[in-house]
Design a protein around this motif. Structure first.
Motif, mmCIF file in Angstrom:
data_model
loop_
_atom_site.group_PDB
_atom_site.id
_atom_site.type_symbol
_atom_site.label_atom_id
_atom_site.label_comp_id
_atom_site.label_asym_id
_atom_site.label_seq_id
_atom_site.Cartn_x
_atom_site.Cartn_y
_atom_site.Cartn_z
ATOM 1 N N CYS A 20 0.827 -1.214 0.000
ATOM 2 C CA CYS A 20 0.000 0.000 0.000
ATOM 3 C C CYS A 20 0.860 1.263 0.000
ATOM 4 O O CYS A 20 0.553 2.235 -0.710
ATOM 5 C CB CYS A 20 -0.950 0.000 1.201
ATOM 6 S SG CYS A 20 -2.227 -1.272 1.099
ATOM 7 N N TRP A 23 2.284 1.813 -3.505
ATOM 8 C CA TRP A 23 1.258 2.301 -4.429
ATOM 9 C C TRP A 23 0.924 3.765 -4.133
ATOM 10 O O TRP A 23 0.767 4.555 -5.059
ATOM 11 C CB TRP A 23 0.011 1.422 -4.352
ATOM 12 C CG TRP A 23 -0.136 0.566 -5.569
ATOM 13 C CD1 TRP A 23 -1.088 0.687 -6.531
ATOM 14 C CD2 TRP A 23 0.697 -0.523 -5.985
ATOM 15 N NE1 TRP A 23 -0.888 -0.256 -7.508
ATOM 16 C CE2 TRP A 23 0.203 -1.008 -7.205
ATOM 17 C CE3 TRP A 23 1.829 -1.126 -5.458
ATOM 18 C CZ2 TRP A 23 0.774 -2.072 -7.893
ATOM 19 C CZ3 TRP A 23 2.406 -2.177 -6.137
ATOM 20 C CH2 TRP A 23 1.878 -2.636 -7.324
ATOM 21 N N ARG A 27 1.355 6.894 -6.767
ATOM 22 C CA ARG A 27 0.023 7.096 -7.346
ATOM 23 C C ARG A 27 -0.076 8.271 -8.307
ATOM 24 O O ARG A 27 -0.839 8.239 -9.252
ATOM 25 C CB ARG A 27 -1.029 7.206 -6.253
ATOM 26 C CG ARG A 27 -1.025 8.513 -5.514
ATOM 27 C CD ARG A 27 -2.119 8.534 -4.438
ATOM 28 N NE ARG A 27 -2.169 9.808 -3.779
ATOM 29 C CZ ARG A 27 -1.378 10.193 -2.806
ATOM 30 N NH1 ARG A 27 -0.440 9.364 -2.362
ATOM 31 N NH2 ARG A 27 -1.491 11.377 -2.259
ATOM 32 N N ARG A 37 -10.569 8.747 -14.416
ATOM 33 C CA ARG A 37 -11.460 7.958 -13.570
ATOM 34 C C ARG A 37 -12.366 8.907 -12.808
ATOM 35 O O ARG A 37 -11.954 9.971 -12.377
ATOM 36 C CB ARG A 37 -10.640 7.122 -12.578
ATOM 37 C CG ARG A 37 -9.829 6.042 -13.258
ATOM 38 C CD ARG A 37 -8.948 5.307 -12.284
ATOM 39 N NE ARG A 37 -9.767 4.502 -11.393
ATOM 40 C CZ ARG A 37 -9.364 4.047 -10.222
ATOM 41 N NH1 ARG A 37 -8.148 4.312 -9.799
ATOM 42 N NH2 ARG A 37 -10.137 3.310 -9.475
ATOM 43 N N ARG A 42 -12.947 5.854 -8.141
ATOM 44 C CA ARG A 42 -11.863 5.899 -7.141
ATOM 45 C C ARG A 42 -12.386 5.482 -5.771
ATOM 46 O O ARG A 42 -11.733 4.729 -5.050
ATOM 47 C CB ARG A 42 -11.234 7.292 -7.089
ATOM 48 C CG ARG A 42 -10.371 7.602 -8.293
ATOM 49 C CD ARG A 42 -9.561 8.870 -8.100
ATOM 50 N NE ARG A 42 -10.372 10.040 -7.842
ATOM 51 C CZ ARG A 42 -10.915 10.832 -8.765
ATOM 52 N NH1 ARG A 42 -10.724 10.566 -10.035
ATOM 53 N NH2 ARG A 42 -11.622 11.883 -8.428
ATOM 54 N N GLY A 45 -13.024 1.731 -5.705
ATOM 55 C CA GLY A 45 -11.750 1.019 -5.660
ATOM 56 C C GLY A 45 -11.181 0.975 -4.258
ATOM 57 O O GLY A 45 -10.753 -0.079 -3.771
ATOM 58 N N THR A 46 -11.190 2.117 -3.583
ATOM 59 C CA THR A 46 -10.697 2.187 -2.201
ATOM 60 C C THR A 46 -11.555 1.331 -1.277
ATOM 61 O O THR A 46 -11.032 0.581 -0.452
ATOM 62 C CB THR A 46 -10.684 3.649 -1.711
ATOM 63 O OG1 THR A 46 -9.860 4.418 -2.593
ATOM 64 C CG2 THR A 46 -10.179 3.760 -0.289
ATOM 65 N N TYR A 49 -10.678 -2.353 -1.588
ATOM 66 C CA TYR A 49 -9.469 -2.766 -0.866
ATOM 67 C C TYR A 49 -9.719 -2.839 0.639
ATOM 68 O O TYR A 49 -9.245 -3.756 1.309
ATOM 69 C CB TYR A 49 -8.297 -1.832 -1.171
ATOM 70 C CG TYR A 49 -7.678 -2.112 -2.512
ATOM 71 C CD1 TYR A 49 -6.973 -3.287 -2.730
ATOM 72 C CD2 TYR A 49 -7.813 -1.224 -3.572
ATOM 73 C CE1 TYR A 49 -6.417 -3.576 -3.966
ATOM 74 C CE2 TYR A 49 -7.257 -1.501 -4.810
ATOM 75 C CZ TYR A 49 -6.572 -2.669 -4.992
ATOM 76 O OH TYR A 49 -6.025 -2.958 -6.213
ATOM 77 N N ARG A 96 5.188 -3.221 -10.842
ATOM 78 C CA ARG A 96 4.789 -1.798 -10.822
ATOM 79 C C ARG A 96 5.980 -0.912 -11.146
ATOM 80 O O ARG A 96 5.850 0.105 -11.841
ATOM 81 C CB ARG A 96 4.198 -1.457 -9.450
ATOM 82 C CG ARG A 96 3.811 -0.005 -9.247
ATOM 83 C CD ARG A 96 2.660 0.406 -10.153
ATOM 84 N NE ARG A 96 2.279 1.771 -9.919
ATOM 85 C CZ ARG A 96 2.867 2.842 -10.456
ATOM 86 N NH1 ARG A 96 3.900 2.687 -11.263
ATOM 87 N NH2 ARG A 96 2.445 4.060 -10.191
ATOM 88 N N TRP A 103 1.298 2.825 -15.578
ATOM 89 C CA TRP A 103 0.320 2.188 -14.697
ATOM 90 C C TRP A 103 -0.946 3.029 -14.592
ATOM 91 O O TRP A 103 -0.916 4.251 -14.617
ATOM 92 C CB TRP A 103 0.911 1.991 -13.298
ATOM 93 C CG TRP A 103 -0.069 1.370 -12.357
ATOM 94 C CD1 TRP A 103 -0.352 0.049 -12.232
ATOM 95 C CD2 TRP A 103 -0.911 2.046 -11.436
ATOM 96 N NE1 TRP A 103 -1.325 -0.142 -11.270
ATOM 97 C CE2 TRP A 103 -1.678 1.075 -10.778
ATOM 98 C CE3 TRP A 103 -1.106 3.386 -11.102
ATOM 99 C CZ2 TRP A 103 -2.614 1.383 -9.802
ATOM 100 C CZ3 TRP A 103 -2.042 3.707 -10.133
ATOM 101 C CH2 TRP A 103 -2.778 2.698 -9.489
ATOM 102 N N SER A 104 -2.067 2.339 -14.442
ATOM 103 C CA SER A 104 -3.342 3.001 -14.202
ATOM 104 C C SER A 104 -4.185 2.117 -13.313
ATOM 105 O O SER A 104 -4.186 0.895 -13.460
ATOM 106 C CB SER A 104 -4.070 3.251 -15.525
ATOM 107 O OG SER A 104 -5.340 3.795 -15.281
ATOM 108 N N GLY A 105 -4.905 2.727 -12.394
ATOM 109 C CA GLY A 105 -5.789 1.972 -11.519
ATOM 110 C C GLY A 105 -7.030 1.468 -12.235
ATOM 111 O O GLY A 105 -7.619 0.470 -11.856
#
Length: 193
Positions: A20, A23, A27, A37, A42, A45-46, A49, A96, A103-105
């Motif tokens: 974490c 990331w 970010r 996004r 977002r 997504g949070t 997790y 990563r 990278w993209s979430g």
């Protein structure tokens, strides 16, 4: 409760804190998304997790039922689980790092997007996901909970759907080139799938 928390539990917690933190550190160090996004994406997504990690460690604090342990709290199993978690998080961080600014979430193309085919991307097309699922499986061995196993299975299915969307996008962004890359590598498991 404290008798359920072993050195192996702490190893997995440290692995996830490292994951974490890495990331969060990276970010905002990515290329700009062509299509951003939404705040809802977002937020969800949070929330996902938070739900995953809560259910992973729930058996340490709740006994019985859906949250209870179904995998025996055997030191050998937990030790193997901790090693698997460490390997999975290591693959995530390595992947990563290699992916860098691409990278993209979410499932979105980047401005100046590059197709990365080196490092772990030589073996599988989605090594971050491979590593994450590996780390989840390792953590399940350590905490042993039914809820953890169920959320890992659900997350795996959802991830497979996301991978399909990503591959459609990447074929559009890298026509011809991505198809060749698909033929040369596996999706998630080296040499198998």
């Amino acid at each position: 409760m404290t008798e359920n928390i072993t050195i192996f539990t702490w190893v997995t917690v440290c692995c996830w804190v490292l994951f974490c933190s890495y990331w969060l550190l990276l970010r905002n160090k990515t290329l700009k998304n062509i299509q951003g996004r939404t705040a809802r994406q977002r937020y969800l997504g949070t929330l996902g997790y938070v739900l995953i990690f809560t259910l992973l460690y729930l058996p340490l604090f709740v006994h019985g039922g859906f949250a209870g342990r179904i995998i025996p709290a055997h030191y050998l199993l937990q030790g193997i689980g901790a090693l698997i978690c460490m390997a999975g998080v290591g693959v995530c961080i390595w992947s990563r790092t290699i992916l860098g600014r691409n990278w993209s979430g979410g499932v979105t193309a980047k401005q100046g997007h590059e197709l990365i085919v080196e490092g772990p991307y030589r073996l599988v097309r989605h090594p971050i996901y491979s590593g994450f699922l590996t780390a989840l499986a390792g953590t399940c061995l350590v905490t042993g909970g039914l809820a953890a196993i169920i959320v890992t299975c659900i997350y795996t299915l959802a991830l497979c759907l996301k991978i399909n969307d990503e591959e459609v996008l990447l074929r559009d962004v890298f026509p011809g080139t991505y198809e060749i890359y698909q033929q040369q590598t596996r999706k998630l498991i080296p040499f198998i799938w």
